[in-house]
Design a protein around this motif. Structure first.
Motif, PDB file in Angstrom:
ATOM      1  N   SER A 162      -2.673  39.300  30.878  1.00 24.06           N
ATOM      2  CA  SER A 162      -3.877  39.165  30.049  1.00 24.06           C
ATOM      3  C   SER A 162      -3.772  39.952  28.752  1.00 24.06           C
ATOM      4  O   SER A 162      -4.263  39.524  27.704  1.00 24.06           O
ATOM      5  CB  SER A 162      -5.110  39.615  30.837  1.00 24.06           C
ATOM      6  N   LEU A 163      -3.120  41.096  28.795  1.00 25.95           N
ATOM      7  CA  LEU A 163      -3.049  41.947  27.616  1.00 25.95           C
ATOM      8  C   LEU A 163      -1.945  41.529  26.644  1.00 25.95           C
ATOM      9  O   LEU A 163      -2.012  41.852  25.464  1.00 25.95           O
ATOM     10  CB  LEU A 163      -2.845  43.405  28.031  1.00 25.95           C
ATOM     11  N   GLY A 190      -8.622  40.912  39.529  1.00 27.28           N
ATOM     12  CA  GLY A 190      -7.752  40.583  38.406  1.00 27.28           C
ATOM     13  C   GLY A 190      -7.030  39.263  38.588  1.00 27.28           C
ATOM     14  O   GLY A 190      -7.001  38.422  37.680  1.00 27.28           O
ATOM     15  N   PHE A 231      -3.019  42.439  34.439  1.00 25.88           N
ATOM     16  CA  PHE A 231      -3.145  43.189  33.189  1.00 25.88           C
ATOM     17  C   PHE A 231      -2.011  42.836  32.238  1.00 25.88           C
ATOM     18  O   PHE A 231      -2.217  42.683  31.024  1.00 25.88           O
ATOM     19  CB  PHE A 231      -3.153  44.688  33.460  1.00 25.88           C
TER      20      PHE A 231
END
Length: 312
Positions: free
Chosen positions: A291-292, A41, A288
């Motif tokens: 990116s989200l 990630g 996460f």
């Protein structure tokens, strides 16, 4: 008999999350999965920013450094844990323990500083948008990262050097999966008053200054946004800070939770599980979160992966 320093020969024992042999494969799989997700990630974040010219801005420069730091934190602790489980050997040498302690302190401290620097970057972007490019010059960005690294390493070396003269007796069990300074000091036979004072005083100042800077930045950010007449402008301003605020809350929230749990429980296993929450989980979730919650990052990740894979 006077306590003798045995650590140069036998080192310490990292008890980990459990001593049940039947659960070791599960623990191994859990740590390996978290480590792979963390590395993959965060490296995707670094590659996405590096390959997309639209993301060559101070905010994403700091994000790259944060992602690299997250990989370093996990790489300092988890591989040794995996080796210990695989070989069924809980030992770590005295030098290895001090080295791990120093690196953990350095990278956790660096993350602490980078979060403060990122808050300052958002403060300049929202409160002084017309001067943003002038204030957040490439030279200043590089200096802020180097200063953060220098302070973090100096902080870690101070505690490590002060731990060198300590003597340790036969009891050498650390109820965690990595060497933590507070646990190592509890195993010392010699007087640790100075070390304890340094841990509380220097660490409080080090983390307190960074957290104060974050709070100061966001007080001014909120004040500036509330004065913005356009609802769309308010939403855009808050959206640029949402990811950073989430990461800050996760980092300091888990650290505070571990501190509270250590104060109210004497269970070594509960303490070990709690330590995972601040030394592994935030580093795994940060990619996460960014990116989200970030449209530009989503686009960069789609372009990096050929437009078929979902973010991270």
């Amino acid at each position: 008999m006077e306590p003798r320093n045995q650590t140069a020969v036998s080192g310490f024992l990292l008890l980990g999350l459990t001593d049940d042999p039947a659960l070791q494969p599960l623990v191994f799989s859990l740590f390996l999965s978290m480590y792979l997700v963390t590395v993959l990630g965060n490296l995707l974040i670094v590659l996405a920013v590096g390959s997309d010219s639209h993301l060559h801005t101070p905010m994403y420069f700091f994000l790259c450094n944060l992602s690299f730091t997250d990989v370093c934190i996990s790489s300092t602790t988890i591989p040794k844990t995996l080796v210990n489980i695989q070989t069924q050997d809980q030992s770590i040498s005295y030098a290895g323990c001090l080295a791990q302690l120093c690196f953990v302190f350095s990278f956790i401290g660096l993350e602490n500083c980078l979060l403060a620097v990122m808050a300052y970057d958002r403060y300049v972007a929202i409160c002084h948008p017309l001067r943003y490019a002038v204030i957040m010059s490439p030279r200043l960005c590089l200096l802020l990262v180097l200063l953060s690294l220098l302070l973090s390493v100096a902080h870690a070396l101070l505690h490590t050097v002060m731990a060198l003269p300590l003597s340790f007796c036969a009891h050498r069990e650390i109820p965690l999966f990595f060497c933590e300074l507070a646990k190592v000091l509890r195993l010392a036979c010699s007087d640790t008053l100075v070390n304890d004072l340094l841990v509380y005083l220097v660490s409080f100042l080090f983390a307190g200054v960074a957290l104060s800077g974050i709070i100061f930045s966001y007080v001014h950010i909120v004040s500036s946004v509330l004065r913005t007449p356009s609802p769309g402008g308010k939403q855009k301003a808050f959206s640029t800070c949402g990811s950073h605020l989430s990461v800050v809350s996760l980092f300091y929230g888990t650290a505070l939770g571990v501190y509270i749990s250590s104060a109210v429980t004497d269970s070594p296993r509960k303490t070990a599980v709690a330590s995972v929450m601040y030394s592994v989980v935030p580093q795994m979730l940060n990619p996460f979160i960014y990116s989200l919650r970030n449209r530009d990052m989503k686009g960069a990740l789609r372009r990096l992966t050929g437009g078929t894979a979902s973010p991270v």
